[in-house]
Design a protein around this motif. Structure first.
Motif, PDB file in Angstrom:
ATOM      1  N   THR A   5      40.418  15.789 -30.074  1.00 27.58           N
ATOM      2  CA  THR A   5      40.709  15.559 -28.603  1.00 27.58           C
ATOM      3  C   THR A   5      39.897  16.246 -27.701  1.00 27.58           C
ATOM      4  O   THR A   5      40.123  17.627 -27.960  1.00 27.58           O
ATOM      5  N   PRO A   6      38.937  15.798 -27.062  1.00 29.55           N
ATOM      6  CA  PRO A   6      37.950  16.738 -26.268  1.00 29.55           C
ATOM      7  C   PRO A   6      38.874  17.218 -25.072  1.00 29.55           C
ATOM      8  O   PRO A   6      39.793  16.370 -24.568  1.00 29.55           O
ATOM      9  N   ARG A   7      38.553  18.476 -24.788  1.00 30.54           N
ATOM     10  CA  ARG A   7      39.322  18.911 -23.588  1.00 30.54           C
ATOM     11  C   ARG A   7      38.230  19.879 -22.527  1.00 30.54           C
ATOM     12  O   ARG A   7      37.056  20.101 -23.122  1.00 30.54           O
ATOM     13  N   ASP A   8      38.610  19.984 -21.195  1.00 29.16           N
ATOM     14  CA  ASP A   8      37.687  20.753 -20.511  1.00 29.16           C
ATOM     15  C   ASP A   8      37.969  22.208 -20.675  1.00 29.16           C
ATOM     16  O   ASP A   8      38.736  22.553 -21.658  1.00 29.16           O
ATOM     17  N   ALA A   9      37.187  22.819 -19.561  1.00 25.95           N
ATOM     18  CA  ALA A   9      37.312  24.346 -19.788  1.00 25.95           C
ATOM     19  C   ALA A   9      38.934  24.910 -19.611  1.00 25.95           C
ATOM     20  O   ALA A   9      39.254  26.075 -19.815  1.00 25.95           O
ATOM     21  N   ASP A  10      39.651  23.946 -19.002  1.00 25.26           N
ATOM     22  CA  ASP A  10      40.933  24.566 -18.417  1.00 25.26           C
ATOM     23  C   ASP A  10      41.813  24.036 -19.593  1.00 25.26           C
ATOM     24  O   ASP A  10      43.350  24.056 -19.446  1.00 25.26           O
ATOM     25  N   GLY A  11      41.645  23.456 -20.783  1.00 23.71           N
ATOM     26  CA  GLY A  11      42.210  23.108 -21.679  1.00 23.71           C
ATOM     27  C   GLY A  11      43.000  21.550 -21.556  1.00 23.71           C
ATOM     28  O   GLY A  11      43.552  21.026 -22.203  1.00 23.71           O
ATOM     29  N   LYS A  12      42.349  20.962 -20.486  1.00 25.50           N
ATOM     30  CA  LYS A  12      42.990  19.457 -20.093  1.00 25.50           C
ATOM     31  C   LYS A  12      42.161  18.501 -20.880  1.00 25.50           C
ATOM     32  O   LYS A  12      41.083  18.674 -21.258  1.00 25.50           O
ATOM     33  N   LYS A  13      42.934  17.457 -21.269  1.00 28.19           N
ATOM     34  CA  LYS A  13      42.437  16.426 -22.074  1.00 28.19           C
ATOM     35  C   LYS A  13      41.316  15.603 -21.239  1.00 28.19           C
ATOM     36  O   LYS A  13      41.620  15.433 -20.136  1.00 28.19           O
ATOM     37  N   VAL A  14      40.106  15.189 -21.794  1.00 31.35           N
ATOM     38  CA  VAL A  14      39.129  14.437 -21.199  1.00 31.35           C
ATOM     39  C   VAL A  14      39.142  12.978 -21.846  1.00 31.35           C
ATOM     40  O   VAL A  14      38.967  12.883 -23.005  1.00 31.35           O
ATOM     41  N   PRO A  15      39.118  11.945 -21.046  1.00 33.27           N
ATOM     42  CA  PRO A  15      39.010  10.606 -21.570  1.00 33.27           C
ATOM     43  C   PRO A  15      37.829  10.528 -22.371  1.00 33.27           C
ATOM     44  O   PRO A  15      36.591  10.948 -21.693  1.00 33.27           O
ATOM     45  N   VAL A  16      37.692   9.516 -23.280  1.00 33.82           N
ATOM     46  CA  VAL A  16      36.516   8.976 -23.893  1.00 33.82           C
ATOM     47  C   VAL A  16      36.419   7.672 -23.520  1.00 33.82           C
ATOM     48  O   VAL A  16      37.695   6.893 -23.872  1.00 33.82           O
ATOM     49  N   PHE A  17      35.314   6.832 -23.198  1.00 38.81           N
ATOM     50  CA  PHE A  17      35.623   5.609 -22.871  1.00 38.81           C
ATOM     51  C   PHE A  17      34.268   4.687 -23.095  1.00 38.81           C
ATOM     52  O   PHE A  17      33.143   5.399 -23.621  1.00 38.81           O
ATOM     53  N   LEU A  18      34.358   3.501 -23.247  1.00 35.18           N
ATOM     54  CA  LEU A  18      33.411   2.452 -23.412  1.00 35.18           C
ATOM     55  C   LEU A  18      32.922   1.877 -22.089  1.00 35.18           C
ATOM     56  O   LEU A  18      33.558   1.503 -21.547  1.00 35.18           O
ATOM     57  N   TYR A  19      31.434   1.712 -22.016  1.00 36.15           N
ATOM     58  CA  TYR A  19      31.224   1.152 -20.538  1.00 36.15           C
ATOM     59  C   TYR A  19      29.688   0.185 -21.079  1.00 36.15           C
ATOM     60  O   TYR A  19      28.629   0.838 -21.742  1.00 36.15           O
ATOM     61  N   ASN A  20      29.882  -1.089 -21.079  1.00 33.42           N
ATOM     62  CA  ASN A  20      28.393  -2.055 -21.308  1.00 33.42           C
ATOM     63  C   ASN A  20      28.269  -1.647 -22.711  1.00 33.42           C
ATOM     64  O   ASN A  20      26.920  -1.585 -23.292  1.00 33.42           O
ATOM     65  N   GLY A  21      29.202  -1.316 -23.703  1.00 32.06           N
ATOM     66  CA  GLY A  21      28.958  -1.420 -25.174  1.00 32.06           C
ATOM     67  C   GLY A  21      28.640   0.063 -25.558  1.00 32.06           C
ATOM     68  O   GLY A  21      28.091   0.302 -26.899  1.00 32.06           O
ATOM     69  N   THR A  22      28.534   1.162 -24.477  1.00 31.19           N
ATOM     70  CA  THR A  22      28.137   2.480 -24.967  1.00 31.19           C
ATOM     71  C   THR A  22      29.196   3.403 -24.873  1.00 31.19           C
ATOM     72  O   THR A  22      30.075   3.118 -23.798  1.00 31.19           O
ATOM     73  N   THR A  23      29.383   4.157 -25.656  1.00 35.79           N
ATOM     74  CA  THR A  23      30.490   5.229 -25.765  1.00 35.79           C
ATOM     75  C   THR A  23      30.119   6.558 -24.887  1.00 35.79           C
ATOM     76  O   THR A  23      29.036   7.104 -25.026  1.00 35.79           O
ATOM     77  N   TYR A  24      30.938   6.955 -24.054  1.00 35.12           N
ATOM     78  CA  TYR A  24      30.710   7.965 -23.116  1.00 35.12           C
ATOM     79  C   TYR A  24      31.589   9.400 -23.352  1.00 35.12           C
ATOM     80  O   TYR A  24      32.925   8.939 -23.663  1.00 35.12           O
ATOM     81  N   ALA A  25      31.439  10.504 -23.634  1.00 32.03           N
ATOM     82  CA  ALA A  25      32.383  11.539 -24.241  1.00 32.03           C
ATOM     83  C   ALA A  25      31.690  12.780 -23.395  1.00 32.03           C
ATOM     84  O   ALA A  25      30.543  12.964 -23.046  1.00 32.03           O
ATOM     85  N   PRO A  26      32.615  13.835 -23.241  1.00 37.12           N
ATOM     86  CA  PRO A  26      32.112  15.030 -22.741  1.00 37.12           C
ATOM     87  C   PRO A  26      31.384  15.838 -23.730  1.00 37.12           C
ATOM     88  O   PRO A  26      31.542  15.964 -24.672  1.00 37.12           O
TER      89      PRO A  26
END
Length: 256
Positions: A50-71
């Motif tokens: 589960t990816p999280r930011d520097a403060d420990g909050k969850k960061v969403p992962v999503f698909l856009y136009n067939g490409t996966t975006y993640a932190p």
């Protein structure tokens, strides 16, 4: 599930392709409304991540136009890569674990832990007999091997970062406080328990991580837990506010 306009200006979520083996990725921000598909999961070596930011909050992962975006920082650090940002060129710089290890100098060239302590004591003007050391750890920070030295003398706390190659003092700090490290326990006042601190750190770390140290400490006038975890050859350092349970610092390092 699809959401319209879910991310405006998605420069904060960078493209992740084949676990990102490049050594440099340039991020270009754009302001727009887009329709994305969320609820995308990530696993690393078969373990859910589960990816999280520097403060420990969850960061969403999503698909856009067939490409996966993640932190990019969260995912790449979990995969053992070093991540930094060059503000002059607006470039996220990635270094694979094997390259990072090859770039590090031979540890036989480092000064000893005892020498690092001597340098800190001499600068502070404190005799060794009057100092109580809390830590003198060899660490890797901003591409440099350094000793993190922390000790008390009387009611003053001293913190030093010392270059492990040259012995130069990189940073120093001292703070006067009415604090006795021996009088604080995990059951005193509103301080959370050590088990709670471990649970917070494990929840942030990748699945399969193990706590190797959990120590109550004092830093910048605040009572904290210093928690160290390991997962394979990855090492994680976490500072947790001993009252609120907030993660104050999270660092990862590849142990070669």
């Amino acid at each position: 599930m699809k959401k319209t306009g879910y991310w405006k200006g998605f420069g904060s979520a960078l493209l992740l392709v084949a676990m990102v083996t490049a050594l440099g990725v340039t991020a270009t921000a754009a302001s727009r409304s887009i329709e994305v598909e969320d609820g995308i999961g990530i696993s690393i070596n078969g373990a859910k991540f589960t990816p999280r930011d520097a403060d420990g909050k969850k960061v969403p992962v999503f698909l856009y136009n067939g490409t996966t975006y993640a932190p990019i920082r969260a995912v790449c650090e979990a995969a053992g890569m070093e991540v930094s940002y060059d503000s002059a060129t607006d470039t996220v710089e990635l270094v694979t674990a094997d390259r990072a290890a090859s770039q590090k100098p031979d540890s036989s060239s480092y000064i000893t832990q005892s020498r690092a302590k001597e340098i800190a004591l001499a600068d502070a003007g404190v005799k060794a007999a009057n100092a109580v050391f809390l830590k003198a750890n060899l660490d890797w920070d901003d591409g440099r091997a350094q000793y993190e030295v922390e000790f008390y003398s009387g009611n003053t706390e001293y913190d030093y970062d010392i270059d492990a190659l040259t012995g130069a003092i990189l940073s120093s700090d001292r703070e006067l406080e009415n604090f006795d490290i021996g009088t604080v326990s995990s059951g005193s006042g509103n301080v959370i328990s050590a088990e709670k601190a471990k649970s917070i750190a494990l929840n942030r770390a990748p699945s399969g991580s193990t706590v190797v140290k959990c120590q109550l400490d004092r830093d910048d006038g605040r009572t904290i837990y210093e928690v160290e975890l390991r997962n394979g050859r990855m090492e994680y350092d976490c500072d947790i506010d001993a009252v609120s349970g907030q993660i104050l610092k999270w660092e990862s390092d590849y142990d070669d």
